[in-house]
Design a protein around this motif. Structure first.
Motif, PDB file in Angstrom:
ATOM      1  N   GLU A 183       0.840  -1.190   0.000  1.00  0.00           N
ATOM      2  CA  GLU A 183       0.000   0.000   0.000  1.00  0.00           C
ATOM      3  C   GLU A 183       0.879   1.246   0.000  1.00  0.00           C
ATOM      4  N   ILE A 184       0.324   2.336  -0.491  1.00  0.00           N
ATOM      5  CA  ILE A 184       1.041   3.606  -0.470  1.00  0.00           C
ATOM      6  C   ILE A 184       0.118   4.720   0.015  1.00  0.00           C
ATOM      7  N   ALA A 185       0.724   5.772   0.551  1.00  0.00           N
ATOM      8  CA  ALA A 185       0.005   6.997   0.892  1.00  0.00           C
ATOM      9  C   ALA A 185       0.851   8.163   0.415  1.00  0.00           C
ATOM     10  N   GLU A 186       0.195   9.183  -0.140  1.00  0.00           N
ATOM     11  CA  GLU A 186       0.905  10.345  -0.675  1.00  0.00           C
ATOM     12  C   GLU A 186       0.512  11.587   0.100  1.00  0.00           C
ATOM     13  N   PHE A 218      -3.325   2.851   7.496  1.00  0.00           N
ATOM     14  CA  PHE A 218      -2.546   4.031   7.822  1.00  0.00           C
ATOM     15  C   PHE A 218      -2.798   5.109   6.776  1.00  0.00           C
ATOM     16  N   PHE A 219      -2.612   6.351   7.171  1.00  0.00           N
ATOM     17  CA  PHE A 219      -2.642   7.473   6.248  1.00  0.00           C
ATOM     18  C   PHE A 219      -1.932   8.635   6.903  1.00  0.00           C
ATOM     19  N   LEU A 273       0.918  11.164  11.255  1.00  0.00           N
ATOM     20  CA  LEU A 273       0.665   9.790  10.827  1.00  0.00           C
ATOM     21  C   LEU A 273      -0.488   9.233  11.647  1.00  0.00           C
ATOM     22  N   TYR A 274      -1.470   8.626  10.962  1.00  0.00           N
ATOM     23  CA  TYR A 274      -2.602   7.991  11.624  1.00  0.00           C
ATOM     24  C   TYR A 274      -2.544   6.481  11.357  1.00  0.00           C
ATOM     25  N   ILE A 275      -2.727   5.697  12.415  1.00  0.00           N
ATOM     26  CA  ILE A 275      -2.779   4.241  12.299  1.00  0.00           C
ATOM     27  C   ILE A 275      -4.079   3.772  12.946  1.00  0.00           C
ATOM     28  N   TYR A 276      -4.852   2.968  12.199  1.00  0.00           N
ATOM     29  CA  TYR A 276      -6.176   2.542  12.663  1.00  0.00           C
ATOM     30  C   TYR A 276      -6.212   1.036  12.835  1.00  0.00           C
ATOM     31  N   ASN A 277      -6.654   0.593  14.029  1.00  0.00           N
ATOM     32  CA  ASN A 277      -6.805  -0.828  14.343  1.00  0.00           C
ATOM     33  C   ASN A 277      -7.963  -1.021  15.314  1.00  0.00           C
TER      34      ASN A 277
END
Length: 259
Positions: free
Chosen positions: A198-201, A237-238, A244-248
């Motif tokens: 995955e990628i985020a820009e 993530f984004f 940086l945001y990490i969701y779980n």
């Protein structure tokens, strides 16, 4: 003298290889949703639950769903005034405004030049980037004129994993490579995919996901370096600016990025 040069070079390489991006935890919050789409600079959260899209700010929560189009494939909120909602099963894209009201519907089954679309992302003005599975080309498609403004020159024969974009570039992650294109469809960068999925820009900088690890690529660099996430479980993530945001599991963790 040559030996000294080689030693200095070797030390420099080791130092470069150890370079990484640090993060520090700032806060956690609970969001009951399936997927987080994004968070803007004002703290507005876009997320999905089932086939419903939610936009939540400090005061209100609004939602959108279209049961006739079935299951959501992707939602892109890069431009919050023109949110792209993709339903791959019905080969259809809906454009929403900032109140989650429909402003455009693109049914690729009914346009003159039929397109079998697998991925979409935001483009400039009234365009979207799309990957046409039949031609294996990435296109810039104007949904107002229902015409292709530009497309890549060579078919992409490696399976597509992810597509991100901004107003200037598209970042296409395949099983073998990261391919970067400008809005004329010209290739501007190619890098080997070392197992990223995955990628985020953000501001033309890239972040990559590989298992539960994240990596960073600066705009003008070809060197991908690790982000020190300390083995945090990463479902999603984004990145927004330097956050940086990490969701779980309904927990959204927020980190400050330190480069």
């Amino acid at each position: 003298m040559k030996s000294l040069v080689y030693i200095i070079y070797f030390i420099a390489v080791l130092i470069g290889a150890q370079e990484s991006v640090a993060i520090s935890h700032t806060k956690s919050s609970t969001i009951i949703g399936d997927n987080i789409i994004g968070i803007d600079n004002f703290g507005t959260i876009f997320y999905t639950k089932g086939s419903t899209i939610y936009k939540k700010d400090k005061d209100t929560t609004i939602s959108y769903n279209n049961l006739q189009l079935g299951k959501l494939t992707t939602v892109n909120s890069f431009n919050p005034l023109k949110i792209n909602v993709f339903y791959q099963e019905l080969n259809t894209v809906i454009i929403l405004d900032n109140r989650l009201a429909e402003i455009f519907k693109i049914d690729f089954n009914t346009i003159d030049n039929y397109k079998n679309v697998s991925h979409i992302s935001t483009g400039y003005d009234n365009t979207i980037w799309l990957f046409n599975q039949d031609t294996q080309l990435l296109e810039v498609f104007d949904y107002k004129t229902r015409s292709t403004k530009a497309q890549t020159f060579k078919p992409i024969d490696s399976p597509i994993l992810d597509l991100e974009s901004n107003y200037n570039y598209a970042y296409l992650l395949t099983e073998h490579e990261l391919l970067v294109y400008n809005y004329f469809g010209s290739s501007v960068k190619t890098l080997k995919n070392e197992g990223y999925t995955e990628i985020a820009e953000v501001n033309e900088h890239l972040y990559f996901k590989k298992g539960d690890n994240l990596f960073y690529l600066a705009e003008d660099s070809k060197t991908i370096i690790p982000v020190k996430t300390n083995n945090i479980l990463i479902s999603q993530f984004f990145v927004t600016n330097e956050t940086l945001y990490i969701y779980n599991d309904e927990t959204l963790q927020e980190f400050q990025i330190k480069k």
